[in-house]
Each structure stands twice: as C-alpha cells, then as structure tokens.
Design a protein around this motif. Sequence first.
Motif, short mmCIF file in Angstrom:
data_model
loop_
_atom_site.label_atom_id
_atom_site.label_comp_id
_atom_site.label_asym_id
_atom_site.label_seq_id
_atom_site.Cartn_x
_atom_site.Cartn_y
_atom_site.Cartn_z
N MET A 85 8.40 28.27 10.22
CA MET A 85 8.26 27.56 11.49
C MET A 85 9.03 26.25 11.35
O MET A 85 8.87 25.55 10.35
CB MET A 85 6.80 27.20 11.77
CG MET A 85 5.81 28.32 11.69
SD MET A 85 4.10 27.72 11.93
CE MET A 85 3.86 26.69 10.47
N SER A 86 9.87 25.95 12.33
CA SER A 86 10.60 24.69 12.25
C SER A 86 11.14 24.28 13.60
O SER A 86 11.53 25.13 14.40
CB SER A 86 11.76 24.80 11.26
OG SER A 86 12.42 23.55 11.15
N GLY A 87 11.15 22.99 13.83
CA GLY A 87 11.79 22.46 15.03
C GLY A 87 13.22 22.05 14.74
O GLY A 87 14.12 22.29 15.53
N LYS A 88 13.45 21.45 13.56
CA LYS A 88 14.75 20.91 13.23
C LYS A 88 15.66 21.87 12.47
O LYS A 88 16.87 21.80 12.61
CB LYS A 88 14.59 19.68 12.33
CG LYS A 88 14.26 18.41 13.03
CD LYS A 88 14.47 17.24 12.10
CE LYS A 88 13.14 16.72 11.62
NZ LYS A 88 13.26 15.55 10.79
N TYR A 89 15.09 22.72 11.64
CA TYR A 89 15.89 23.46 10.66
C TYR A 89 16.04 24.96 10.95
O TYR A 89 16.49 25.71 10.10
CB TYR A 89 15.32 23.26 9.26
CG TYR A 89 15.27 21.82 8.87
CD1 TYR A 89 16.44 21.14 8.53
CD2 TYR A 89 14.08 21.10 8.89
CE1 TYR A 89 16.41 19.79 8.21
CE2 TYR A 89 14.03 19.76 8.56
CZ TYR A 89 15.21 19.11 8.22
OH TYR A 89 15.18 17.78 7.89
N LYS A 106 10.18 25.94 16.71
CA LYS A 106 9.20 25.17 17.48
C LYS A 106 9.89 24.59 18.70
O LYS A 106 11.02 24.13 18.59
CB LYS A 106 8.61 24.04 16.63
CG LYS A 106 7.77 24.50 15.47
CD LYS A 106 7.29 23.29 14.68
CE LYS A 106 6.50 23.67 13.45
NZ LYS A 106 6.17 22.50 12.64
N PRO A 107 9.25 24.56 19.83
CA PRO A 107 7.92 25.11 20.10
C PRO A 107 8.00 26.62 20.34
O PRO A 107 9.01 27.12 20.85
CB PRO A 107 7.48 24.40 21.38
CG PRO A 107 8.77 24.12 22.11
CD PRO A 107 9.80 23.89 21.02
N PHE A 108 6.97 27.34 19.94
CA PHE A 108 6.92 28.78 20.17
C PHE A 108 5.55 29.13 20.73
O PHE A 108 4.60 28.36 20.58
CB PHE A 108 7.20 29.57 18.88
CG PHE A 108 6.32 29.20 17.72
CD1 PHE A 108 5.05 29.76 17.56
CD2 PHE A 108 6.76 28.29 16.76
CE1 PHE A 108 4.24 29.42 16.49
CE2 PHE A 108 5.95 27.93 15.68
CZ PHE A 108 4.69 28.50 15.55
N ALA A 116 4.62 38.09 14.66
CA ALA A 116 5.56 38.02 13.54
C ALA A 116 4.87 38.40 12.22
O ALA A 116 5.40 39.19 11.44
CB ALA A 116 6.16 36.62 13.44
N VAL A 117 3.70 37.83 11.97
CA VAL A 117 2.98 38.14 10.74
C VAL A 117 2.62 39.62 10.70
O VAL A 117 2.83 40.30 9.69
CB VAL A 117 1.72 37.25 10.59
CG1 VAL A 117 0.88 37.71 9.41
CG2 VAL A 117 2.11 35.78 10.43
N SER A 118 2.09 40.13 11.79
CA SER A 118 1.70 41.55 11.85
C SER A 118 2.91 42.46 11.62
O SER A 118 2.82 43.44 10.89
CB SER A 118 1.08 41.88 13.21
OG SER A 118 -0.11 41.15 13.39
N GLN A 119 4.02 42.12 12.24
CA GLN A 119 5.25 42.93 12.09
C GLN A 119 5.67 42.99 10.63
O GLN A 119 5.98 44.06 10.11
CB GLN A 119 6.35 42.32 12.95
CG GLN A 119 7.68 43.03 12.85
CD GLN A 119 8.76 42.33 13.69
OE1 GLN A 119 8.46 41.59 14.62
NE2 GLN A 119 10.00 42.55 13.33
N LEU A 120 5.68 41.86 9.95
CA LEU A 120 6.09 41.84 8.54
C LEU A 120 5.09 42.57 7.65
O LEU A 120 5.48 43.30 6.74
CB LEU A 120 6.29 40.40 8.07
CG LEU A 120 7.50 39.68 8.64
CD1 LEU A 120 7.49 38.22 8.23
CD2 LEU A 120 8.79 40.35 8.18
#
Length: 131
Positions: A85-89, A106-108, A116-120
């Motif tokens: 998770m990132s806003g800048k990177y 971010k924002p999401f 995303a977690v479930s998919q992985l």
Amino acid sequence: MNELPVILLVEDDQAIQGIIEDTLSEGGFEVAIAASGEEAATLLSGNNGQYQALVTDISLLGRFDGWEVARRARKTNPDFAVVYMSGKYAQDWASKGVPNSIMLAKPFALAQLVTAVSQLLNAVPPIAPAE
C-alpha cells in the motif's frame, strides 16, 4: 472449525493501521500488527508458517521499508502473499516489488484490500500435510 488466515499488517500510522485491521478482520482474516519494518522482520524471522500474507505500507519508520520487509517475507517462503500500500511509491512497484505481489495505490477502496489478499492466498498452492 478452520482457523482464520493470519495476515501480518505493517503500518506505522495508527489511524490507518486501525482502519486496515478492521477491514481485514471483517473480511475474515486474523490480523497481527507490526508498527515498523524492523518489528515485521523480527516477526517474520520466527514465522514458522504462522502468517499467510503480508500487507505493508512502503514508507515506514526505521531502517526497513516495505520493499525490504516483503523481500524478507519471501526469503521465509517464496510463495508468501504480499500486498503493498502506498501513496507516494506506487510507481516503483514494477522495479522494487517482489514478483506476484499486488500494489494498492492510496487512496483505495477498502474492499480492494480484502479482494487483493484473497486473490493472492487463493493463488498459492496448498501445502500438503506432513505424513
């Protein structure tokens, strides 16, 4: 009764940490929290299969950023599910992220995180029980 998958959340902003923890819990996951990259690395080094996925911010307090935490997670298990998770990177994901990971800029929408977690986790081959 099946145990809930345990997600290691690495986030140094307590307000965001609380929101993400609630979202993952409501999504059917148990959440362990690390407030720094170093704390996450310590937890991962003693993992022994306790954590099934990593959700990490990129910009963290201390020496280890989220990129480094994910690399360490993958050293413990090459199939370890990783969500950044990132806003800048977010734009650095292709060059610095581990393969087969997901970046949420971010924002999401919070539902995107659970998806995303479930998919992985669903993509990871199940570990055969020890005989």
